[in-house]
Design a protein around this motif. Structure first.
Motif, PDB file in Angstrom:
ATOM      1  N   PHE A 168       0.832  -1.206   0.000  1.00 51.82           N
ATOM      2  CA  PHE A 168       0.000   0.000   0.000  1.00 51.82           C
ATOM      3  C   PHE A 168       0.868   1.258   0.000  1.00 51.82           C
ATOM      4  O   PHE A 168       0.652   2.198  -0.778  1.00 51.82           O
ATOM      5  CB  PHE A 168      -0.923  -0.008   1.214  1.00 51.82           C
ATOM      6  N   LEU A 169       1.890   1.282   0.880  1.00 57.35           N
ATOM      7  CA  LEU A 169       2.770   2.443   0.952  1.00 57.35           C
ATOM      8  C   LEU A 169       3.573   2.612  -0.331  1.00 57.35           C
ATOM      9  O   LEU A 169       3.802   3.733  -0.792  1.00 57.35           O
ATOM     10  CB  LEU A 169       3.718   2.294   2.150  1.00 57.35           C
ATOM     11  N   GLY A 170       4.016   1.475  -0.920  1.00 57.71           N
ATOM     12  CA  GLY A 170       4.773   1.548  -2.162  1.00 57.71           C
ATOM     13  C   GLY A 170       3.957   2.096  -3.311  1.00 57.71           C
ATOM     14  O   GLY A 170       4.468   2.840  -4.156  1.00 57.71           O
ATOM     15  N   ASP A 171       2.673   1.742  -3.358  1.00 60.93           N
ATOM     16  CA  ASP A 171       1.799   2.254  -4.415  1.00 60.93           C
ATOM     17  C   ASP A 171       1.409   3.710  -4.180  1.00 60.93           C
ATOM     18  O   ASP A 171       1.158   4.454  -5.123  1.00 60.93           O
ATOM     19  CB  ASP A 171       0.537   1.391  -4.514  1.00 60.93           C
ATOM     20  N   ARG A 172       1.355   4.095  -2.895  1.00 58.49           N
ATOM     21  CA  ARG A 172       0.922   5.464  -2.606  1.00 58.49           C
ATOM     22  C   ARG A 172       2.074   6.466  -2.649  1.00 58.49           C
ATOM     23  O   ARG A 172       1.973   7.530  -3.275  1.00 58.49           O
ATOM     24  CB  ARG A 172       0.257   5.523  -1.231  1.00 58.49           C
ATOM     25  N   TYR A 173       3.183   6.138  -1.978  1.00 55.84           N
ATOM     26  CA  TYR A 173       4.282   7.096  -1.839  1.00 55.84           C
ATOM     27  C   TYR A 173       5.444   6.850  -2.794  1.00 55.84           C
ATOM     28  O   TYR A 173       6.292   7.729  -2.957  1.00 55.84           O
ATOM     29  CB  TYR A 173       4.804   7.087  -0.396  1.00 55.84           C
ATOM     30  N   GLY A 174       5.495   5.670  -3.397  1.00 54.81           N
ATOM     31  CA  GLY A 174       6.577   5.393  -4.322  1.00 54.81           C
ATOM     32  C   GLY A 174       7.430   4.229  -3.869  1.00 54.81           C
ATOM     33  O   GLY A 174       7.584   3.972  -2.675  1.00 54.81           O
ATOM     34  N   ARG A 175       8.003   3.518  -4.848  1.00 56.05           N
ATOM     35  CA  ARG A 175       8.807   2.331  -4.538  1.00 56.05           C
ATOM     36  C   ARG A 175      10.099   2.721  -3.813  1.00 56.05           C
ATOM     37  O   ARG A 175      10.459   2.172  -2.779  1.00 56.05           O
ATOM     38  CB  ARG A 175       9.162   1.591  -5.831  1.00 56.05           C
ATOM     39  N   ARG A 176      10.794   3.709  -4.365  1.00 54.64           N
ATOM     40  CA  ARG A 176      12.061   4.157  -3.785  1.00 54.64           C
ATOM     41  C   ARG A 176      11.857   4.774  -2.405  1.00 54.64           C
ATOM     42  O   ARG A 176      12.671   4.561  -1.486  1.00 54.64           O
ATOM     43  CB  ARG A 176      12.697   5.170  -4.737  1.00 54.64           C
ATOM     44  N   ALA A 177      10.783   5.523  -2.247  1.00 56.31           N
ATOM     45  CA  ALA A 177      10.525   6.204  -0.977  1.00 56.31           C
ATOM     46  C   ALA A 177      10.280   5.227   0.167  1.00 56.31           C
ATOM     47  O   ALA A 177      10.528   5.558   1.329  1.00 56.31           O
ATOM     48  CB  ALA A 177       9.321   7.136  -1.131  1.00 56.31           C
ATOM     49  N   VAL A 178       9.800   4.044  -0.148  1.00 57.13           N
ATOM     50  CA  VAL A 178       9.528   3.042   0.879  1.00 57.13           C
ATOM     51  C   VAL A 178      10.750   2.169   1.152  1.00 57.13           C
ATOM     52  O   VAL A 178      11.070   1.856   2.294  1.00 57.13           O
ATOM     53  CB  VAL A 178       8.326   2.161   0.461  1.00 57.13           C
ATOM     54  N   MET A 179      11.451   1.784   0.088  1.00 55.71           N
ATOM     55  CA  MET A 179      12.550   0.830   0.249  1.00 55.71           C
ATOM     56  C   MET A 179      13.719   1.396   1.053  1.00 55.71           C
ATOM     57  O   MET A 179      14.305   0.697   1.895  1.00 55.71           O
ATOM     58  CB  MET A 179      13.043   0.355  -1.128  1.00 55.71           C
ATOM     59  N   THR A 180      14.076   2.646   0.822  1.00 53.08           N
ATOM     60  CA  THR A 180      15.292   3.203   1.443  1.00 53.08           C
ATOM     61  C   THR A 180      15.215   3.219   2.972  1.00 53.08           C
ATOM     62  O   THR A 180      16.091   2.650   3.634  1.00 53.08           O
ATOM     63  CB  THR A 180      15.582   4.607   0.897  1.00 53.08           C
ATOM     64  N   PRO A 181      14.202   3.855   3.597  1.00 56.18           N
ATOM     65  CA  PRO A 181      14.175   3.851   5.067  1.00 56.18           C
ATOM     66  C   PRO A 181      13.953   2.466   5.653  1.00 56.18           C
ATOM     67  O   PRO A 181      14.480   2.156   6.730  1.00 56.18           O
ATOM     68  CB  PRO A 181      13.005   4.791   5.398  1.00 56.18           C
ATOM     69  N   ALA A 182      13.187   1.624   4.958  1.00 54.72           N
ATOM     70  CA  ALA A 182      12.936   0.275   5.471  1.00 54.72           C
ATOM     71  C   ALA A 182      14.220  -0.549   5.506  1.00 54.72           C
ATOM     72  O   ALA A 182      14.461  -1.312   6.452  1.00 54.72           O
ATOM     73  CB  ALA A 182      11.879  -0.433   4.620  1.00 54.72           C
ATOM     74  N   MET A 183      15.066  -0.411   4.476  1.00 58.08           N
ATOM     75  CA  MET A 183      16.334  -1.148   4.465  1.00 58.08           C
ATOM     76  C   MET A 183      17.249  -0.699   5.596  1.00 58.08           C
ATOM     77  O   MET A 183      17.885  -1.527   6.267  1.00 58.08           O
ATOM     78  CB  MET A 183      17.038  -0.975   3.119  1.00 58.08           C
ATOM     79  N   LEU A 184      17.327   0.604   5.831  1.00 60.66           N
ATOM     80  CA  LEU A 184      18.189   1.103   6.893  1.00 60.66           C
ATOM     81  C   LEU A 184      17.711   0.631   8.261  1.00 60.66           C
ATOM     82  O   LEU A 184      18.520   0.254   9.124  1.00 60.66           O
ATOM     83  CB  LEU A 184      18.235   2.636   6.841  1.00 60.66           C
ATOM     84  N   ALA A 185      16.396   0.626   8.465  1.00 57.85           N
ATOM     85  CA  ALA A 185      15.853   0.136   9.737  1.00 57.85           C
ATOM     86  C   ALA A 185      16.093  -1.361   9.903  1.00 57.85           C
ATOM     87  O   ALA A 185      16.367  -1.844  11.013  1.00 57.85           O
ATOM     88  CB  ALA A 185      14.358   0.448   9.817  1.00 57.85           C
ATOM     89  N   SER A 186      16.000  -2.116   8.806  1.00 57.02           N
ATOM     90  CA  SER A 186      16.231  -3.562   8.889  1.00 57.02           C
ATOM     91  C   SER A 186      17.669  -3.872   9.287  1.00 57.02           C
ATOM     92  O   SER A 186      17.929  -4.837  10.008  1.00 57.02           O
ATOM     93  CB  SER A 186      15.901  -4.232   7.545  1.00 57.02           C
ATOM     94  N   VAL A 187      18.619  -3.046   8.838  1.00 56.57           N
ATOM     95  CA  VAL A 187      20.022  -3.233   9.228  1.00 56.57           C
ATOM     96  C   VAL A 187      20.173  -3.066  10.738  1.00 56.57           C
ATOM     97  O   VAL A 187      20.887  -3.842  11.400  1.00 56.57           O
ATOM     98  CB  VAL A 187      20.931  -2.238   8.479  1.00 56.57           C
ATOM     99  N   ALA A 188      19.479  -2.064  11.280  1.00 60.56           N
ATOM    100  CA  ALA A 188      19.571  -1.815  12.724  1.00 60.56           C
ATOM    101  C   ALA A 188      19.036  -3.001  13.526  1.00 60.56           C
ATOM    102  O   ALA A 188      19.669  -3.450  14.498  1.00 60.56           O
ATOM    103  CB  ALA A 188      18.804  -0.537  13.079  1.00 60.56           C
TER     104      ALA A 188
END
Length: 506
Positions: free
Chosen positions: A85-105
């Protein structure tokens, strides 16, 4: 007749369009951007994202054997709808970047866990964040390429998944067999913890790369209109052609649909309703069941392959016996030792022979992925997908019954190539879902796939010791039978026409 042919060619030839048109449809404008450095950089970035997803997903299989005593491990959904839902609404790149950084943490935090429940919770949180990229990346990668190159790009991007099967065992080979450890505060720093620290590196590099890339132009077209998508296409053109942005020959994109994507929770519910009604309902059912089968065999089995290989290599039997007999003998021996000693006995013996075999598996997967990229458009996506599943299902059944460890190992490796079919299925599915639904559809499909992985790994965990051959047979037969569904896959052109009549764009 010759003049008519020349006129048609002048309209469809990209160079002719570049010289004569200042207005173009979106698809014509995409064709004019060409294929070059920009597309290769996107492919590399998406490949690193998939590498991170795979390392976070399967790396734990190497930790299970090494850490089972320290964490007292035995044989042991999803936020995908939200990410879609977030990827379709806000954009693919806009969702992937912060999610990847949080997953590393969270992944780094899980390496400091001192009990099974802490590591379980932290790995679940890591998995939830990783799922933001695991399927959204396919929508992003597909939308950055013209239709003629989309399937090959997805296959080659997926080849990075196979690199994890080379990198992970290579790192494990260097780190896990070490006998060293030291006490640090409340915990013991052991080799398996250090091994986990390397998993997040691809995500950090991919996040930095995404910052230099634009949002998907197809998503921007659907959500903000053609005027917002035009600068992105001009930037792609400049990267590929080595020219300036101002030299892009298209000054205006003509809209091909009457309606663009709308945002909001109500629109999300509308999108879900479109996915459960014709013509998409059949696509959803077939793709979800097929991905469930792919993950149940590939990821579910891979979770236990390092441990199975470890059992084969540590087997003391001088007779030719099946891997199921080897596993059962180990189980009985552990029971006997525990009973005789009068206390819970746990000893971890990790055979270093597991690691080069696993790296050979990764090399095999890489070859298969690259071959898929070359042959997918020549053989056909559905034919190639079904052929791989049938072959891998048969190899799975054979691995449990052949009375020879070497041949069983080869069959295990071949059965795991089933995972390569997932990239083909993603290429098949991407073509039929409109831009406004694509990220959600892909995320839900991979959510069902991960559920299949959980079913497969838990099924094997519960049955390997006592019903090994039955479990392998079930996985193989289910995988082969799932190919029957592809006979009912609708023609993509028909689906696209029906959805465009509803005002949705591709």
């Amino acid at each position: 007749m010759g003049n008519i042919t020349a006129q048609i060619k002048s309209v469809t030839d990209p160079e002719s369009v570049a010289r004569k048109k200042t207005e173009a449809t979106f698809e014509d404008a995409v064709e004019l951007t060409g294929h070059g450095k920009f597309n290769n950089f996107v492919l590399l970035t998406c490949g690193l994202i998939l590498l991170n997803v795979s390392m976070e997903s399967v790396g734990i299989s190497y930790v299970i054997t090494a850490a089972e005593c320290e964490l007292d491990l035995g044989s042991i959904v999803s936020t995908s709808f939200l990410w879609g839902f977030l990827g379709d609404r806000y954009g693919r790149r806009a969702v992937m970047t912060p999610a990847m950084l949080a997953s590393v943490a969270f992944s780094l935090a899980s390496s400091f866990a001192t009990n099974v429940w802490t590591i379980l919770v932290l790995r679940i949180l890591t998995g939830c964040l990783v799922s933001a990229s695991s399927a959204t990346v396919y929508a992003y990668l597909g939308e950055m390429h013209v239709k003629s190159r989309r399937a090959a790009a997805i296959a080659w991007g997926s080849a990075f998944i196979s690199f994890s099967f080379i990198i992970l065992p290579g790192l494990a080979w260097l780190i896990i067999p070490g006998e060293w450890s030291w006490q640090w505060g409340w915990m013991t720093i052991a080799p398996w913890r250090v091994f986990m620290w390397f998993w997040g590196l691809p995500a950090l590099v991919a996040s930095a790369a995404l910052l230099s890339l634009p949002e998907s132009p197809r998503h921007v077209l659907a959500t903000k209109g053609p005027d917002a998508a035009l600068p992105i296409l001009a930037r792609m053109y400049a990267w590929n052609k080595g020219k300036t942005v101002d030299s892009f020959p298209v000054s205006k994109i003509t809209a091909s649909t009457t309606e663009s994507c709308r945002s909001g929770f109500g629109e999300a519910l509308r999108n879900i309703s479109l996915m459960v009604r014709p013509p998409l309902a059949r696509c959803v059912l077939i793709s979800h069941v097929s991905m469930f089968a792919v993950f149940m065999l590939s990821s579910g089995l891979y979770m236990w392959v390092p441990d199975i290989l470890n059992n084969i290599l540590n087997s003391k039997s001088e007779q030719s016996i099946t891997i199921c007999q080897i596993i059962h003998n180990k189980f009985k021996a552990a029971q006997n030792v525990t009973h005789d000693a009068g206390y819970h006995y746990c000893r971890t013996d990790v055979s270093v022979g597991v690691f080069p075999i696993s790296m050979g598996m990764g090399a095999m997967f890489a070859i298969v992925y690259l071959a898929i990229g070359f042959f997918i458009d020549k053989i056909g996506k559905k034919t190639l997908h079904c052929s791989i599943l049938i072959f891998c299902g048969a190899a799975t059944i054979g691995a449990a019954f052949v009375p020879q460890g070497g041949l069983a190992t080869v069959l295990l490796v071949l059965s795991l190539c089933c995972g390569c079919a997932g990239s083909i299925l993603a290429a098949i599915a991407v073509d039929v879902f409109p831009t406004c639904l694509r990220a959600m559809a892909m995320c839900l499909m991979y959510m069902v796939g991960r559920a299949g992985a959980a079913v497969g790994s838990n099924l094997l965990g519960a049955t390997l010791d006592r019903h090994c051959q039955l479990a392998f047979s079930f996985l193989g037969i289910f995988t082969m039978c799932s190919t029957i569904l592809m006979l009912f896959w609708p023609a993509p052109e028909h689906v696209r026409r029906k959805m465009e009549e509803k005002g949705l764009s591709y």
